[in-house]
Design a protein around this motif. Structure first.
Motif, mmCIF file in Angstrom:
data_model
loop_
_atom_site.group_PDB
_atom_site.id
_atom_site.type_symbol
_atom_site.label_atom_id
_atom_site.label_comp_id
_atom_site.label_asym_id
_atom_site.label_seq_id
_atom_site.Cartn_x
_atom_site.Cartn_y
_atom_site.Cartn_z
ATOM 1 N N ALA A 139 5.920 9.112 38.019
ATOM 2 C CA ALA A 139 4.666 9.795 37.685
ATOM 3 C C ALA A 139 4.777 10.524 36.354
ATOM 4 C CB ALA A 139 4.296 10.782 38.792
ATOM 5 N N ASP A 142 3.980 7.929 33.535
ATOM 6 C CA ASP A 142 2.754 7.149 33.648
ATOM 7 C C ASP A 142 2.259 6.748 32.267
ATOM 8 O OD1 ASP A 142 0.484 6.015 34.891
ATOM 9 O OD2 ASP A 142 -0.684 7.788 34.367
ATOM 10 N N ASP A 150 0.626 3.300 40.361
ATOM 11 C CA ASP A 150 -0.815 3.246 40.189
ATOM 12 C C ASP A 150 -1.261 4.539 39.505
ATOM 13 O OD1 ASP A 150 -3.623 2.221 41.148
ATOM 14 O OD2 ASP A 150 -3.502 4.334 41.729
ATOM 15 N N PRO A 151 -2.124 4.469 38.484
ATOM 16 C CA PRO A 151 -2.520 5.682 37.746
ATOM 17 C C PRO A 151 -3.078 6.787 38.637
ATOM 18 C CG PRO A 151 -3.216 3.734 36.553
ATOM 19 C CD PRO A 151 -2.693 3.251 37.878
ATOM 20 N N ASP A 152 -3.855 6.421 39.651
ATOM 21 C CA ASP A 152 -4.407 7.441 40.545
ATOM 22 C C ASP A 152 -3.301 8.119 41.354
ATOM 23 O OD1 ASP A 152 -6.955 6.905 39.662
ATOM 24 O OD2 ASP A 152 -7.393 5.482 41.278
ATOM 25 N N GLU A 153 -2.329 7.323 41.810
ATOM 26 C CA GLU A 153 -1.210 7.892 42.558
ATOM 27 C C GLU A 153 -0.375 8.801 41.667
ATOM 28 O OE1 GLU A 153 1.692 8.714 45.501
ATOM 29 O OE2 GLU A 153 -0.430 8.174 45.520
ATOM 30 N N GLU A 155 -1.379 10.503 39.129
ATOM 31 C CA GLU A 155 -2.128 11.743 38.918
ATOM 32 C C GLU A 155 -2.041 12.645 40.142
ATOM 33 O OE1 GLU A 155 -4.245 14.811 37.516
ATOM 34 O OE2 GLU A 155 -3.388 13.130 36.390
ATOM 35 N N ARG A 156 -2.120 12.071 41.346
ATOM 36 C CA ARG A 156 -2.012 12.879 42.571
ATOM 37 C C ARG A 156 -0.643 13.548 42.665
ATOM 38 N NH1 ARG A 156 -5.047 8.606 44.862
ATOM 39 N NH2 ARG A 156 -3.144 7.511 45.497
ATOM 40 N N ARG A 159 -0.446 16.379 40.161
ATOM 41 C CA ARG A 159 -1.298 17.504 40.544
ATOM 42 C C ARG A 159 -0.678 18.301 41.696
ATOM 43 N NH1 ARG A 159 -5.424 14.767 41.361
ATOM 44 N NH2 ARG A 159 -5.364 14.622 43.635
#
Length: 224
Positions: A139, A142, A150-153, A155-156, A159
């Protein structure tokens, strides 16, 4: 970085547990350089003890690398901040806490605080995609070469400050992991609290909060 230094670093980066020795022709082919250049680089590295030449003409890492690794561990934040934090977590939860490091898309298990009932570390380097500390380190990367989440993962994970999941290199083990930030740029180390799945799932959220908090405390301590 001077070209010669960069090339020497790329040569050193080739050596791994899976492939511990290389010949000059193989180095040249792998890095896309002339065989004479590969031979010269290996010779220079050997002259300062970073590699050594085997009787068959191949090369492996030299003992000087062991001394450098010991110096790094003895003088870095690992000794004064990271290892004590791992020890406190392991003692508090009576579960294993690993100190891990990023290495070319893999996770190295550098040190472990393991109580009697704790789980062991994997025997060797693990592909980053297969383990929670690898997830947090991916992460961090990225969008870079070597990334892969995965970009969404990604970011999670950034965060939340941690990743939770199955340690797929060991059967029946789950982990919570957080990045360890000791310098600018993407983190190159992570802490992971790991336990057998039944024990882990019973305290999953507690472990996740604890490992995220440990990562934050290390970062604050280093910034002082």
């Amino acid at each position: 970085m001077p070209t010669s230094v960069r090339k020497a670093a790329l040569v050193l980066d080739l050596f791994s547990v899976e492939r511990p020795d290389w010949g000059p022709t193989e180095v040249a082919d792998e890095l896309g350089i002339a065989k004479s250049t590969a031979h010269a680089l290996l010779g220079e590295l050997t002259s300062v003890g970073l590699t050594e030449r085997l009787p068959c003409g191949r090369y492996r890492l030299g003992w000087r690398t062991v001394g450098l690794a010991r110096t790094m561990l003895a003088t870095s934040d690992h000794r004064d901040v990271i290892k004590p934090t791992a020890r406190r977590l392991a003692s508090h939860f009576d579960e294993t806490v690993h100190v891990t490091a990023w290495e070319r898309g893999r996770v190295l298990y550098v040190a472990s605080e393991r109580p009697p009932r704790g789980v062991a570390a994997p025997a060797g380097p693990v592909a980053a995609q297969l383990t929670p500390p690898g997830t947090v380190l991916l992460a961090e990367r990225d969008g870079e070469a070597g990334g892969g989440l995965d970009p969404d993962e990604a970011e999670r994970v950034r965060r939340r400050g941690y990743a939770v999941g199955t340690q797929r290199a060991l059967e029946g083990v789950d982990c919570a992991a957080a990045a360890v930030r000791t310098s600018d740029g993407p983190a190159t180390a992570a802490l992971a609290l790991c336990a057998p799945r039944d024990r882990f799932q019973a305290r999953r959220d507690e472990y996740a909060r604890a490992i995220a908090g440990a990562g934050e405390r290390i970062a604050r301590s280093v910034r002082r």
